[in-house]
Design a protein around this motif. Structure first.
Motif, PDB file in Angstrom:
ATOM      1  N   LEU A 137       0.826  -1.204   0.000  1.00  0.00           N
ATOM      2  CA  LEU A 137       0.000   0.000   0.000  1.00  0.00           C
ATOM      3  C   LEU A 137       0.866   1.262   0.000  1.00  0.00           C
ATOM      4  O   LEU A 137       0.636   2.196  -0.772  1.00  0.00           O
ATOM      5  CB  LEU A 137      -0.930  -0.010   1.213  1.00  0.00           C
ATOM      6  N   LEU A 138       1.877   1.274   0.877  1.00  0.00           N
ATOM      7  CA  LEU A 138       2.771   2.429   0.934  1.00  0.00           C
ATOM      8  C   LEU A 138       3.549   2.597  -0.367  1.00  0.00           C
ATOM      9  O   LEU A 138       3.780   3.730  -0.821  1.00  0.00           O
ATOM     10  CB  LEU A 138       3.738   2.280   2.115  1.00  0.00           C
ATOM     11  N   SER A 139       3.944   1.489  -0.956  1.00  0.00           N
ATOM     12  CA  SER A 139       4.706   1.560  -2.204  1.00  0.00           C
ATOM     13  C   SER A 139       3.865   2.148  -3.326  1.00  0.00           C
ATOM     14  O   SER A 139       4.328   3.019  -4.081  1.00  0.00           O
ATOM     15  CB  SER A 139       5.207   0.172  -2.600  1.00  0.00           C
ATOM     16  N   MET A 140       2.628   1.689  -3.459  1.00  0.00           N
ATOM     17  CA  MET A 140       1.760   2.213  -4.515  1.00  0.00           C
ATOM     18  C   MET A 140       1.470   3.693  -4.297  1.00  0.00           C
ATOM     19  O   MET A 140       1.470   4.494  -5.240  1.00  0.00           O
ATOM     20  CB  MET A 140       0.455   1.410  -4.572  1.00  0.00           C
ATOM     21  N   ALA A 141       1.242   4.082  -3.041  1.00  0.00           N
ATOM     22  CA  ALA A 141       0.964   5.491  -2.748  1.00  0.00           C
ATOM     23  C   ALA A 141       2.193   6.355  -3.028  1.00  0.00           C
ATOM     24  O   ALA A 141       2.083   7.444  -3.603  1.00  0.00           O
ATOM     25  CB  ALA A 141       0.525   5.641  -1.293  1.00  0.00           C
ATOM     26  N   GLY A 142       3.382   5.877  -2.629  1.00  0.00           N
ATOM     27  CA  GLY A 142       4.598   6.658  -2.827  1.00  0.00           C
ATOM     28  C   GLY A 142       4.964   6.830  -4.283  1.00  0.00           C
ATOM     29  O   GLY A 142       5.398   7.912  -4.699  1.00  0.00           O
ATOM     30  N   VAL A 143       4.777   5.778  -5.083  1.00  0.00           N
ATOM     31  CA  VAL A 143       5.092   5.863  -6.505  1.00  0.00           C
ATOM     32  C   VAL A 143       4.140   6.821  -7.221  1.00  0.00           C
ATOM     33  O   VAL A 143       4.517   7.514  -8.169  1.00  0.00           O
ATOM     34  CB  VAL A 143       5.050   4.458  -7.144  1.00  0.00           C
ATOM     35  N   ALA A 144       2.893   6.875  -6.756  1.00  0.00           N
ATOM     36  CA  ALA A 144       1.888   7.696  -7.433  1.00  0.00           C
ATOM     37  C   ALA A 144       2.030   9.186  -7.133  1.00  0.00           C
ATOM     38  O   ALA A 144       1.461  10.013  -7.848  1.00  0.00           O
ATOM     39  CB  ALA A 144       0.485   7.228  -7.019  1.00  0.00           C
ATOM     40  N   ILE A 145       2.769   9.547  -6.080  1.00  0.00           N
ATOM     41  CA  ILE A 145       2.876  10.952  -5.689  1.00  0.00           C
ATOM     42  C   ILE A 145       4.073  11.589  -6.377  1.00  0.00           C
ATOM     43  O   ILE A 145       5.211  11.161  -6.168  1.00  0.00           O
ATOM     44  CB  ILE A 145       3.024  11.078  -4.155  1.00  0.00           C
ATOM     45  N   PRO A 146       3.873  12.628  -7.195  1.00  0.00           N
ATOM     46  CA  PRO A 146       5.011  13.328  -7.806  1.00  0.00           C
ATOM     47  C   PRO A 146       5.824  14.058  -6.737  1.00  0.00           C
ATOM     48  O   PRO A 146       5.248  14.590  -5.776  1.00  0.00           O
ATOM     49  CB  PRO A 146       4.345  14.334  -8.764  1.00  0.00           C
ATOM     50  N   PRO A 147       7.135  14.094  -6.863  1.00  0.00           N
ATOM     51  CA  PRO A 147       7.963  14.757  -5.841  1.00  0.00           C
ATOM     52  C   PRO A 147       7.609  16.222  -5.613  1.00  0.00           C
ATOM     53  O   PRO A 147       7.619  16.694  -4.481  1.00  0.00           O
ATOM     54  CB  PRO A 147       9.393  14.602  -6.397  1.00  0.00           C
ATOM     55  N   PHE A 148       7.290  16.951  -6.701  1.00  0.00           N
ATOM     56  CA  PHE A 148       7.006  18.384  -6.526  1.00  0.00           C
ATOM     57  C   PHE A 148       5.715  18.596  -5.737  1.00  0.00           C
ATOM     58  O   PHE A 148       5.619  19.517  -4.931  1.00  0.00           O
ATOM     59  CB  PHE A 148       6.931  19.089  -7.887  1.00  0.00           C
ATOM     60  N   TRP A 149       4.721  17.717  -5.970  1.00  0.00           N
ATOM     61  CA  TRP A 149       3.463  17.840  -5.223  1.00  0.00           C
ATOM     62  C   TRP A 149       3.673  17.449  -3.763  1.00  0.00           C
ATOM     63  O   TRP A 149       3.136  18.081  -2.856  1.00  0.00           O
ATOM     64  CB  TRP A 149       2.391  16.973  -5.869  1.00  0.00           C
ATOM     65  N   LEU A 150       4.483  16.416  -3.548  1.00  0.00           N
ATOM     66  CA  LEU A 150       4.810  16.022  -2.185  1.00  0.00           C
ATOM     67  C   LEU A 150       5.542  17.145  -1.474  1.00  0.00           C
ATOM     68  O   LEU A 150       5.309  17.399  -0.284  1.00  0.00           O
ATOM     69  CB  LEU A 150       5.666  14.750  -2.203  1.00  0.00           C
ATOM     70  N   GLY A 151       6.436  17.830  -2.189  1.00  0.00           N
ATOM     71  CA  GLY A 151       7.140  18.964  -1.587  1.00  0.00           C
ATOM     72  C   GLY A 151       6.194  20.058  -1.136  1.00  0.00           C
ATOM     73  O   GLY A 151       6.355  20.635  -0.050  1.00  0.00           O
ATOM     74  N   VAL A 152       5.194  20.357  -1.960  1.00  0.00           N
ATOM     75  CA  VAL A 152       4.202  21.379  -1.594  1.00  0.00           C
ATOM     76  C   VAL A 152       3.414  20.942  -0.365  1.00  0.00           C
ATOM     77  O   VAL A 152       3.151  21.747   0.549  1.00  0.00           O
ATOM     78  CB  VAL A 152       3.263  21.661  -2.777  1.00  0.00           C
ATOM     79  N   LEU A 153       3.033  19.666  -0.297  1.00  0.00           N
ATOM     80  CA  LEU A 153       2.302  19.157   0.865  1.00  0.00           C
ATOM     81  C   LEU A 153       3.147  19.237   2.136  1.00  0.00           C
ATOM     82  O   LEU A 153       2.638  19.589   3.210  1.00  0.00           O
ATOM     83  CB  LEU A 153       1.879  17.706   0.622  1.00  0.00           C
TER      84      LEU A 153
END
Length: 316
Positions: A137-153
């Motif tokens: 579950l964590l792997s699928m969620a992490g792969v789906a999140i773009p780094p730039f969007w994660l940075g904003v979050l």
């Protein structure tokens, strides 16, 4: 050891050819750019005579093969040209910016590898049980999140909501290591999580396949400690993840360009952005070829690590 040295020398011997290929690709892309170097350097008020003199001085009227040879000769001397006026050596700008990008990449790589090993080993050892399901579950969620969007979050949560870490900026580690770590924490996590989750899936899959082999059953049947068995299995399972890691480091370098812009870090990303927005072809060319050569060096190191980790491929 002889086989390892032979293969290592073979990999290293290919470096000059690959460097020339990278230089040719970057050179051609920049030569066919619609940006006029004379117009950029002299401005729209320059006379036709001044532009013609500039083109002659810079060798822009020479045939393309001659310009490529001159470019490679300057590259071998460490001369990447000058920025737009007020002119500065591109090499000096890169020497200032590259260490920050390397710091960010290495920090993200270290964090990503630790997380990937923890998640991958847990998923393989507890196959089809709740730790494995959680890892997937964590792997699928992490792969789906773009780094730039994660940075904003991360900025929203840790900088704006609870004011724990800065929103951006850079502190030199020589001035304050703790402040440096704070300034690099969110950018590094933004790059590390997608890397970790993609590698964790590979490690888990490779280890599961390795755990089903006969030598593992034999080792367990002979009473070998489980920690020793897992260590041997992990060693034999790292070839595919290490190979993919060489490509992922390239993604880290390219992702760092965007992340540096989000977190206002004065690294290679800022140089590329400055060159693109200012139509400074010399600066863009120098930064792109530096990143490409860094990526090439990393892949050579990964190839050598693969040879060290698994002696079986030394016969290939």
């Amino acid at each position: 050891m002889v086989a390892f040295l032979r293969l290592a020398l073979r990999r290293i011997a290919m470096l000059p050819v690959m460097v020339l290929g990278i230089a040719l690709l970057v050179f051609l892309v920049m030569q066919f750019s619609p940006v006029d170097p004379a117009y950029n350097a002299l401005g729209d008020s320059a006379s036709p005579e001044a532009r013609a003199a500039f083109e002659e001085e810079q060798g822009l009227n020479d045939p393309l093969p001659m310009r490529y040879v001159a470019f490679v000769a300057d590259l071998l001397k460490g001369d990447l040209g000058m920025t737009l006026p007020p002119g500065q050596p591109v090499t000096d700008r890169i020497v200032t910016a590259l260490p920050l990008t390397i710091q960010l990449t290495l920090l993200a790589l270290s964090l990503g590898l630790v997380l990937a090993l923890v998640l991958g080993i847990a998923g393989a050892v507890y196959r089809d049980r709740w730790p494995d399901q959680l890892t997937r579950l964590l792997s699928m969620a992490g792969v789906a999140i773009p780094p730039f969007w994660l940075g904003v979050l991360l900025i929203q949560q840790f900088s704006l909501n609870i004011d724990l870490l800065p929103t951006g900026g850079y502190t030199n580690p020589a001035d304050s290591f703790s402040d440096w770590l704070k300034s690099m924490a969110l950018p590094a996590v933004s790059l590390a999580i997608p890397l970790a989750t993609s590698l964790a899936r590979l490690i888990r899959t490779s280890m599961v396949a390795e755990l089903d082999r006969d030598y593992v059953r034999t080792a367990r049947g002979n009473g070998l400690p489980e920690s020793l068995v897992i260590r041997s299995v992990l060693r034999n399972s790292l070839i595919t993840p290490l190979t993919v890691l060489g490509v992922r480091v390239g993604y880290l370098l390219s992702g760092a360009v965007v992340i540096e812009a989000i977190f206002d870090l004065p690294g290679m990303g800022k140089l590329i952005l400055e060159g693109v927005t200012g139509s400074d072809t010399g600066l863009v060319q120098g930064t792109v070829i530096t990143i490409a050569l860094t990526f090439l060096a990393v892949n050579v190191v990964v190839d050598l690590l693969c040879l060290l980790v698994n002696p079986r491929i030394r016969t290939v």
